[in-house]
Design a protein around this motif. Structure first.
Motif, PDB file in Angstrom:
ATOM      1  N   LYS A 231     -33.166   5.260 -14.090  1.00  0.00           N
ATOM      2  CA  LYS A 231     -34.449   5.533 -13.426  1.00  0.00           C
ATOM      3  C   LYS A 231     -34.228   5.936 -11.974  1.00  0.00           C
ATOM      4  O   LYS A 231     -33.401   5.329 -11.287  1.00  0.00           O
ATOM      5  CB  LYS A 231     -35.342   4.283 -13.470  1.00  0.00           C
ATOM      6  N   PRO A 232     -34.958   6.933 -11.500  1.00  0.00           N
ATOM      7  CA  PRO A 232     -34.869   7.278 -10.077  1.00  0.00           C
ATOM      8  C   PRO A 232     -35.551   6.215  -9.240  1.00  0.00           C
ATOM      9  O   PRO A 232     -36.366   5.431  -9.748  1.00  0.00           O
ATOM     10  CB  PRO A 232     -35.618   8.613 -10.004  1.00  0.00           C
ATOM     11  N   PRO A 233     -35.240   6.148  -7.947  1.00  0.00           N
ATOM     12  CA  PRO A 233     -35.817   5.102  -7.093  1.00  0.00           C
ATOM     13  C   PRO A 233     -37.341   5.069  -7.106  1.00  0.00           C
ATOM     14  O   PRO A 233     -37.941   3.987  -7.053  1.00  0.00           O
ATOM     15  CB  PRO A 233     -35.282   5.466  -5.698  1.00  0.00           C
ATOM     16  N   PHE A 234     -37.987   6.234  -7.202  1.00  0.00           N
ATOM     17  CA  PHE A 234     -39.451   6.250  -7.156  1.00  0.00           C
ATOM     18  C   PHE A 234     -40.077   5.735  -8.451  1.00  0.00           C
ATOM     19  O   PHE A 234     -41.290   5.572  -8.530  1.00  0.00           O
ATOM     20  CB  PHE A 234     -39.968   7.662  -6.858  1.00  0.00           C
ATOM     21  N   ALA A 235     -39.245   5.470  -9.473  1.00  0.00           N
ATOM     22  CA  ALA A 235     -39.763   4.955 -10.750  1.00  0.00           C
ATOM     23  C   ALA A 235     -39.225   3.565 -11.056  1.00  0.00           C
ATOM     24  O   ALA A 235     -39.219   3.140 -12.212  1.00  0.00           O
ATOM     25  CB  ALA A 235     -39.408   5.922 -11.881  1.00  0.00           C
ATOM     26  N   GLU A 236     -38.797   2.848 -10.017  1.00  0.00           N
ATOM     27  CA  GLU A 236     -38.172   1.546 -10.236  1.00  0.00           C
ATOM     28  C   GLU A 236     -39.081   0.568 -10.966  1.00  0.00           C
ATOM     29  O   GLU A 236     -38.613  -0.276 -11.739  1.00  0.00           O
ATOM     30  CB  GLU A 236     -37.738   0.950  -8.893  1.00  0.00           C
ATOM     31  N   LYS A 237     -40.380   0.654 -10.726  1.00  0.00           N
ATOM     32  CA  LYS A 237     -41.309  -0.289 -11.338  1.00  0.00           C
ATOM     33  C   LYS A 237     -41.713   0.100 -12.758  1.00  0.00           C
ATOM     34  O   LYS A 237     -42.412  -0.650 -13.432  1.00  0.00           O
ATOM     35  CB  LYS A 237     -42.558  -0.428 -10.462  1.00  0.00           C
ATOM     36  N   MET A 238     -41.282   1.263 -13.199  1.00  0.00           N
ATOM     37  CA  MET A 238     -41.602   1.693 -14.557  1.00  0.00           C
ATOM     38  C   MET A 238     -40.838   0.833 -15.560  1.00  0.00           C
ATOM     39  O   MET A 238     -39.646   0.598 -15.398  1.00  0.00           O
ATOM     40  CB  MET A 238     -41.215   3.168 -14.743  1.00  0.00           C
ATOM     41  N   PRO A 239     -41.493   0.357 -16.609  1.00  0.00           N
ATOM     42  CA  PRO A 239     -40.778  -0.417 -17.631  1.00  0.00           C
ATOM     43  C   PRO A 239     -39.636   0.400 -18.236  1.00  0.00           C
ATOM     44  O   PRO A 239     -39.736   1.620 -18.390  1.00  0.00           O
ATOM     45  CB  PRO A 239     -41.864  -0.703 -18.674  1.00  0.00           C
ATOM     46  N   ASP A 240     -38.560  -0.281 -18.582  1.00  0.00           N
ATOM     47  CA  ASP A 240     -37.385   0.406 -19.118  1.00  0.00           C
ATOM     48  C   ASP A 240     -37.723   1.209 -20.366  1.00  0.00           C
ATOM     49  O   ASP A 240     -37.228   2.330 -20.552  1.00  0.00           O
ATOM     50  CB  ASP A 240     -36.281  -0.606 -19.433  1.00  0.00           C
ATOM     51  N   TRP A 241     -38.549   0.637 -21.242  1.00  0.00           N
ATOM     52  CA  TRP A 241     -38.874   1.336 -22.484  1.00  0.00           C
ATOM     53  C   TRP A 241     -39.611   2.646 -22.205  1.00  0.00           C
ATOM     54  O   TRP A 241     -39.415   3.648 -22.896  1.00  0.00           O
ATOM     55  CB  TRP A 241     -39.693   0.456 -23.413  1.00  0.00           C
ATOM     56  N   MET A 242     -40.458   2.623 -21.169  1.00  0.00           N
ATOM     57  CA  MET A 242     -41.216   3.822 -20.826  1.00  0.00           C
ATOM     58  C   MET A 242     -40.284   4.900 -20.269  1.00  0.00           C
ATOM     59  O   MET A 242     -40.437   6.091 -20.578  1.00  0.00           O
ATOM     60  CB  MET A 242     -42.311   3.494 -19.804  1.00  0.00           C
ATOM     61  N   TRP A 243     -39.299   4.478 -19.435  1.00  0.00           N
ATOM     62  CA  TRP A 243     -38.345   5.457 -18.905  1.00  0.00           C
ATOM     63  C   TRP A 243     -37.504   6.066 -20.017  1.00  0.00           C
ATOM     64  O   TRP A 243     -37.237   7.262 -20.024  1.00  0.00           O
ATOM     65  CB  TRP A 243     -37.442   4.815 -17.861  1.00  0.00           C
ATOM     66  N   ARG A 244     -37.097   5.248 -20.988  1.00  0.00           N
ATOM     67  CA  ARG A 244     -36.297   5.782 -22.088  1.00  0.00           C
ATOM     68  C   ARG A 244     -37.059   6.854 -22.857  1.00  0.00           C
ATOM     69  O   ARG A 244     -36.485   7.877 -23.257  1.00  0.00           O
ATOM     70  CB  ARG A 244     -35.877   4.646 -23.018  1.00  0.00           C
ATOM     71  N   LEU A 245     -38.360   6.631 -23.046  1.00  0.00           N
ATOM     72  CA  LEU A 245     -39.177   7.636 -23.726  1.00  0.00           C
ATOM     73  C   LEU A 245     -39.288   8.907 -22.895  1.00  0.00           C
ATOM     74  O   LEU A 245     -39.172  10.020 -23.417  1.00  0.00           O
ATOM     75  CB  LEU A 245     -40.572   7.076 -24.028  1.00  0.00           C
ATOM     76  N   GLN A 246     -39.538   8.754 -21.593  1.00  0.00           N
ATOM     77  CA  GLN A 246     -39.663   9.919 -20.720  1.00  0.00           C
ATOM     78  C   GLN A 246     -38.344  10.680 -20.619  1.00  0.00           C
ATOM     79  O   GLN A 246     -38.325  11.905 -20.579  1.00  0.00           O
ATOM     80  CB  GLN A 246     -40.131   9.486 -19.331  1.00  0.00           C
ATOM     81  N   ARG A 247     -37.241   9.936 -20.603  1.00  0.00           N
ATOM     82  CA  ARG A 247     -35.932  10.569 -20.456  1.00  0.00           C
ATOM     83  C   ARG A 247     -35.625  11.505 -21.620  1.00  0.00           C
ATOM     84  O   ARG A 247     -34.955  12.522 -21.452  1.00  0.00           O
ATOM     85  CB  ARG A 247     -34.857   9.492 -20.334  1.00  0.00           C
ATOM     86  N   LYS A 248     -36.133  11.177 -22.798  1.00  0.00           N
ATOM     87  CA  LYS A 248     -35.904  12.041 -23.957  1.00  0.00           C
ATOM     88  C   LYS A 248     -36.510  13.423 -23.757  1.00  0.00           C
ATOM     89  O   LYS A 248     -36.039  14.409 -24.335  1.00  0.00           O
ATOM     90  CB  LYS A 248     -36.481  11.388 -25.211  1.00  0.00           C
ATOM     91  N   LEU A 249     -37.565  13.502 -22.946  1.00  0.00           N
ATOM     92  CA  LEU A 249     -38.180  14.787 -22.635  1.00  0.00           C
ATOM     93  C   LEU A 249     -37.602  15.392 -21.357  1.00  0.00           C
ATOM     94  O   LEU A 249     -37.349  16.593 -21.286  1.00  0.00           O
ATOM     95  CB  LEU A 249     -39.699  14.614 -22.486  1.00  0.00           C
ATOM     96  N   VAL A 250     -37.398  14.543 -20.341  1.00  0.00           N
ATOM     97  CA  VAL A 250     -36.943  15.022 -19.036  1.00  0.00           C
ATOM     98  C   VAL A 250     -35.527  15.574 -19.106  1.00  0.00           C
ATOM     99  O   VAL A 250     -35.228  16.631 -18.530  1.00  0.00           O
ATOM    100  CB  VAL A 250     -37.033  13.884 -17.995  1.00  0.00           C
ATOM    101  N   ALA A 251     -34.636  14.888 -19.821  1.00  0.00           N
ATOM    102  CA  ALA A 251     -33.231  15.290 -19.837  1.00  0.00           C
ATOM    103  C   ALA A 251     -33.030  16.708 -20.374  1.00  0.00           C
ATOM    104  O   ALA A 251     -32.425  17.549 -19.688  1.00  0.00           O
ATOM    105  CB  ALA A 251     -32.403  14.280 -20.632  1.00  0.00           C
ATOM    106  N   PRO A 252     -33.511  17.035 -21.573  1.00  0.00           N
ATOM    107  CA  PRO A 252     -33.300  18.417 -22.051  1.00  0.00           C
ATOM    108  C   PRO A 252     -34.027  19.449 -21.213  1.00  0.00           C
ATOM    109  O   PRO A 252     -33.548  20.582 -21.075  1.00  0.00           O
ATOM    110  CB  PRO A 252     -33.825  18.385 -23.489  1.00  0.00           C
TER     111      PRO A 252
END
Length: 347
Positions: A231-252
């Motif tokens: 998670k980037p610093p500005f998303a530190e408070k985001m739940p881990d599960w939510m970041w994992r879901l977003q990362r699947k879209l953000v990464a590609p």
């Protein structure tokens, strides 16, 4: 590229004093260019100012959009890639490593009369980065060819930001940015031997590097592997599960953005394809970014180090105001903070 061809100059005596890491400074605090520019400066280089195009584009937050491009392009250089693989903390701390680097790198442009000192500090972080790669080739981060390659990616990255995400630039503006990138490079006190003399020569240099020198190596591929991006610093408070879901879209998506910025030979080298449809969508995305940022105030679009430089130049803050440094959250890991290769200001 089998030899360590870094250039060095002896530390001289007299009114200059030697700072930590082998950096020589005059009594005025301006680096003289040692240890890698033979004879030092004839005169301290003249920093770029707010009337330059580099100031307009380089410190813009849109530059983060070409971050994976810059990192992977730098690492494709055989010597630089080996240095990153063997010495860098990038693989341990991707976000802090990126975000803290923006401060001294930006300072070489935006620190005004202190820019040569900042440039010398950036240069001297690389003094001890040397070794032998997996193929038995020696490398040194202060090899002038290697050091200039990294700088050339900053220059081309500035062109990319201007052309793709800031509404476009003219051929005359490209030539102006080329001239400015030479003055920018002088801030490091490095040998000017590898620097092309003209815009045309630079285009030939860049094409040669892309076609004949760069390699598809581990360090470059690692930059493009965003599958485990924290998670980037500005998303530190985001739940881990939510970041994992977003990362699947953000990464590609960010890999796609990066591939669109590569020269065709580099896409081929790295095994990527690119269609006319991809190109059209990529340019539409760039236009959208330009439209969104165009409604933001100028200072809000600027990185803190760039903003502080602008504020000093325009009288918003005193000309001798302290330089802005990275916040504590971006500092190197505790076990690395005493090493001279890391930018680690007292925060």
């Amino acid at each position: 590229m089998t030899q360590d061809t870094s250039e060095a100059c002896p530390v001289t005596s007299g009114s200059a004093s030697v700072a930590a890491g082998g950096q020589e400074r005059s009594d005025s605090g301006i680096s003289t260019g040692c240890p890698v520019a033979p004879g030092g400066y004839e005169a301290p280089p003249q920093p770029l100012g707010p009337d330059s195009l580099t100031w307009k584009y380089f410190g813009d937050w849109r530059g983060l959009l070409q971050g994976p491009w810059a990192g992977s392009m730098q690492n494709m250089h055989p010597q630089l890639g080996a240095a990153v693989e063997q010495h860098s903390t990038f693989f341990r701390e991707r976000w802090p490593r990126l975000l803290r680097s923006l401060y001294p790198i930006g300072g070489v442009v935006f620190d005004g009369s202190r820019a040569p000192t900042t440039g010398a500090e950036v240069r001297d972080y690389h003094i001890d980065i040397k070794g032998v790669d997996a193929q038995g080739r020696r490398y040194h981060a202060l090899n002038p060819d290697v050091f200039y390659w990294a700088h050339s990616t900053f220059f081309v990255g500035t062109l990319i930001v201007a052309e793709r995400f800031c509404g476009g630039i003219t051929e005359a503006e490209k030539r102006q940015l080329f001239d400015e990138h030479i003055e920018w490079y002088r801030m490091y006190g490095m040998s000017m031997r590898p620097v092309p003399k003209t815009w045309e020569e630079f285009q030939e240099y860049w094409d040669h590097m892309c076609r004949n020198v760069l390699e598809n190596n581990y360090a470059a591929r690692a930059v493009l592997d965003l599958s485990e991006l924290p998670k980037p610093p500005f998303a530190e408070k985001m739940p881990d599960w939510m970041w994992r879901l977003q990362r699947k879209l953000v990464a590609p998506f960010f890999v796609w953005v990066t591939v669109g910025l590569y020269d065709p030979p580099v896409r081929e080298l790295m095994g990527y394809s690119w269609s006319a449809r991809d190109e059209g969508l990529h340019r539409r995305f760039g236009s959208l970014v330009h439209m969104v940022f165009s409604v933001l105030p100028k200072r809000r679009r600027m990185h803190p180090r760039a903003r502080a430089g602008w504020d000093r130049a325009t009288g918003r803050i005193p000309a001798d105001a302290p330089l802005v440094h990275t916040p504590a959250r971006n500092l190197p890991p505790l076990d690395r903070r005493g090493l001279p290769m890391h930018y680690c200001p007292e925060v």
